[in-house]
Design a protein around this motif. Sequence first.
Motif, PDB file in Angstrom:
ATOM      1  N   LYS A  49     -64.552  13.452 125.364  1.00 49.76           N
ATOM      2  CA  LYS A  49     -65.333  14.636 125.002  1.00 49.76           C
ATOM      3  C   LYS A  49     -66.778  14.247 124.699  1.00 49.76           C
ATOM      4  O   LYS A  49     -67.718  14.935 125.097  1.00 49.76           O
ATOM      5  CB  LYS A  49     -64.701  15.320 123.795  1.00 49.76           C
ATOM      6  N   ARG A  50     -66.950  13.134 124.014  1.00 51.80           N
ATOM      7  CA  ARG A  50     -68.291  12.659 123.666  1.00 51.80           C
ATOM      8  C   ARG A  50     -69.144  12.385 124.913  1.00 51.80           C
ATOM      9  O   ARG A  50     -70.333  12.685 124.926  1.00 51.80           O
ATOM     10  CB  ARG A  50     -68.191  11.374 122.836  1.00 51.80           C
ATOM     11  N   ILE A  51     -68.519  11.820 125.945  1.00 54.44           N
ATOM     12  CA  ILE A  51     -69.303  11.478 127.135  1.00 54.44           C
ATOM     13  C   ILE A  51     -69.191  12.528 128.245  1.00 54.44           C
ATOM     14  O   ILE A  51     -69.808  12.376 129.302  1.00 54.44           O
ATOM     15  CB  ILE A  51     -68.962  10.063 127.675  1.00 54.44           C
ATOM     16  N   GLY A  52     -68.409  13.573 128.013  1.00 57.07           N
ATOM     17  CA  GLY A  52     -68.357  14.678 128.950  1.00 57.07           C
ATOM     18  C   GLY A  52     -67.497  14.465 130.176  1.00 57.07           C
ATOM     19  O   GLY A  52     -67.851  14.914 131.268  1.00 57.07           O
ATOM     20  N   VAL A  53     -66.378  13.768 129.997  1.00 56.77           N
ATOM     21  CA  VAL A  53     -65.442  13.557 131.106  1.00 56.77           C
ATOM     22  C   VAL A  53     -64.031  13.864 130.624  1.00 56.77           C
ATOM     23  O   VAL A  53     -63.789  14.064 129.433  1.00 56.77           O
ATOM     24  CB  VAL A  53     -65.512  12.106 131.655  1.00 56.77           C
ATOM     25  N   ALA A  54     -63.087  13.859 131.537  1.00 58.77           N
ATOM     26  CA  ALA A  54     -61.687  14.079 131.183  1.00 58.77           C
ATOM     27  C   ALA A  54     -61.097  12.818 130.544  1.00 58.77           C
ATOM     28  O   ALA A  54     -61.501  11.698 130.891  1.00 58.77           O
ATOM     29  CB  ALA A  54     -60.887  14.436 132.429  1.00 58.77           C
ATOM     30  N   PRO A  55     -60.137  12.991 129.642  1.00 60.10           N
ATOM     31  CA  PRO A  55     -59.476  11.812 129.055  1.00 60.10           C
ATOM     32  C   PRO A  55     -58.861  10.901 130.113  1.00 60.10           C
ATOM     33  O   PRO A  55     -58.865   9.678 129.952  1.00 60.10           O
ATOM     34  CB  PRO A  55     -58.395  12.421 128.151  1.00 60.10           C
ATOM     35  N   SER A  56     -58.374  11.474 131.193  1.00 64.90           N
ATOM     36  CA  SER A  56     -57.786  10.645 132.260  1.00 64.90           C
ATOM     37  C   SER A  56     -58.838   9.740 132.903  1.00 64.90           C
ATOM     38  O   SER A  56     -58.514   8.641 133.372  1.00 64.90           O
ATOM     39  CB  SER A  56     -57.125  11.526 133.322  1.00 64.90           C
ATOM     40  N   THR A  57     -60.095  10.175 132.894  1.00 61.47           N
ATOM     41  CA  THR A  57     -61.178   9.347 133.438  1.00 61.47           C
ATOM     42  C   THR A  57     -61.396   8.130 132.552  1.00 61.47           C
ATOM     43  O   THR A  57     -61.537   7.006 133.044  1.00 61.47           O
ATOM     44  CB  THR A  57     -62.475  10.174 133.554  1.00 61.47           C
ATOM     45  N   VAL A  58     -61.418   8.337 131.243  1.00 57.02           N
ATOM     46  CA  VAL A  58     -61.577   7.221 130.307  1.00 57.02           C
ATOM     47  C   VAL A  58     -60.415   6.245 130.474  1.00 57.02           C
ATOM     48  O   VAL A  58     -60.616   5.031 130.552  1.00 57.02           O
ATOM     49  CB  VAL A  58     -61.675   7.718 128.845  1.00 57.02           C
ATOM     50  N   CYS A  59     -59.224   6.762 130.568  1.00 60.11           N
ATOM     51  CA  CYS A  59     -58.035   5.921 130.740  1.00 60.11           C
ATOM     52  C   CYS A  59     -58.148   5.093 132.025  1.00 60.11           C
ATOM     53  O   CYS A  59     -57.909   3.884 132.012  1.00 60.11           O
ATOM     54  CB  CYS A  59     -56.789   6.793 130.766  1.00 60.11           C
ATOM     55  N   ALA A  60     -58.515   5.733 133.122  1.00 57.16           N
ATOM     56  CA  ALA A  60     -58.625   5.034 134.410  1.00 57.16           C
ATOM     57  C   ALA A  60     -59.711   3.966 134.382  1.00 57.16           C
ATOM     58  O   ALA A  60     -59.536   2.879 134.933  1.00 57.16           O
ATOM     59  CB  ALA A  60     -58.887   6.045 135.533  1.00 57.16           C
ATOM     60  N   ILE A  61     -60.819   4.246 133.730  1.00 54.95           N
ATOM     61  CA  ILE A  61     -61.900   3.256 133.610  1.00 54.95           C
ATOM     62  C   ILE A  61     -61.407   2.050 132.824  1.00 54.95           C
ATOM     63  O   ILE A  61     -61.596   0.905 133.232  1.00 54.95           O
ATOM     64  CB  ILE A  61     -63.151   3.875 132.964  1.00 54.95           C
ATOM     65  N   GLU A  62     -60.760   2.307 131.696  1.00 53.88           N
ATOM     66  CA  GLU A  62     -60.299   1.208 130.842  1.00 53.88           C
ATOM     67  C   GLU A  62     -59.239   0.350 131.524  1.00 53.88           C
ATOM     68  O   GLU A  62     -59.140  -0.835 131.252  1.00 53.88           O
ATOM     69  CB  GLU A  62     -59.784   1.757 129.514  1.00 53.88           C
ATOM     70  N   LYS A  63     -58.464   0.940 132.416  1.00 48.78           N
ATOM     71  CA  LYS A  63     -57.442   0.198 133.148  1.00 48.78           C
ATOM     72  C   LYS A  63     -57.996  -0.472 134.407  1.00 48.78           C
ATOM     73  O   LYS A  63     -57.275  -1.160 135.110  1.00 48.78           O
ATOM     74  CB  LYS A  63     -56.297   1.121 133.551  1.00 48.78           C
ATOM     75  N   GLY A  64     -59.278  -0.230 134.698  1.00 47.02           N
ATOM     76  CA  GLY A  64     -59.890  -0.813 135.881  1.00 47.02           C
ATOM     77  C   GLY A  64     -59.513  -0.096 137.165  1.00 47.02           C
ATOM     78  O   GLY A  64     -59.680  -0.636 138.255  1.00 47.02           O
ATOM     79  N   GLN A  65     -59.014   1.127 137.048  1.00 46.74           N
ATOM     80  CA  GLN A  65     -58.595   1.890 138.214  1.00 46.74           C
ATOM     81  C   GLN A  65     -59.703   2.792 138.753  1.00 46.74           C
ATOM     82  O   GLN A  65     -59.530   3.411 139.792  1.00 46.74           O
ATOM     83  CB  GLN A  65     -57.379   2.758 137.857  1.00 46.74           C
ATOM     84  N   ARG A  66     -60.782   2.872 138.021  1.00 49.94           N
ATOM     85  CA  ARG A  66     -61.897   3.733 138.428  1.00 49.94           C
ATOM     86  C   ARG A  66     -63.213   3.060 138.054  1.00 49.94           C
ATOM     87  O   ARG A  66     -63.334   2.487 136.975  1.00 49.94           O
ATOM     88  CB  ARG A  66     -61.768   5.074 137.712  1.00 49.94           C
TER      89      ARG A  66
END
Length: 71
Positions: free
Chosen positions: A22-39
């Motif tokens: 919410k702070r950076i203006g994206v979906a939670p799934s986007t944060v999850c994918a970034i942290e897992k190296g999938q995006r």
Amino acid sequence: MDANKAKAIRYYLGESQARFAKRIGVAPSTVCAIEKGQRDITDYIRAKLLRIESGLPDDFYTFYNRFRKSS
């Protein structure tokens, strides 16, 4: 800015993936994918993260160095 540093910023702030998204203006799934190296981090997200990082106190870098070693 890489996925590990993005995750370290979130941990440092003590935020859930949902709150951080919410702070950076994206979906939670986007944060999850970034942290897992999938995006990749887009320029839009990178700019948001750099703005957040620039406002963090200097002790973030001590935290980040420990975070990197434990990851």
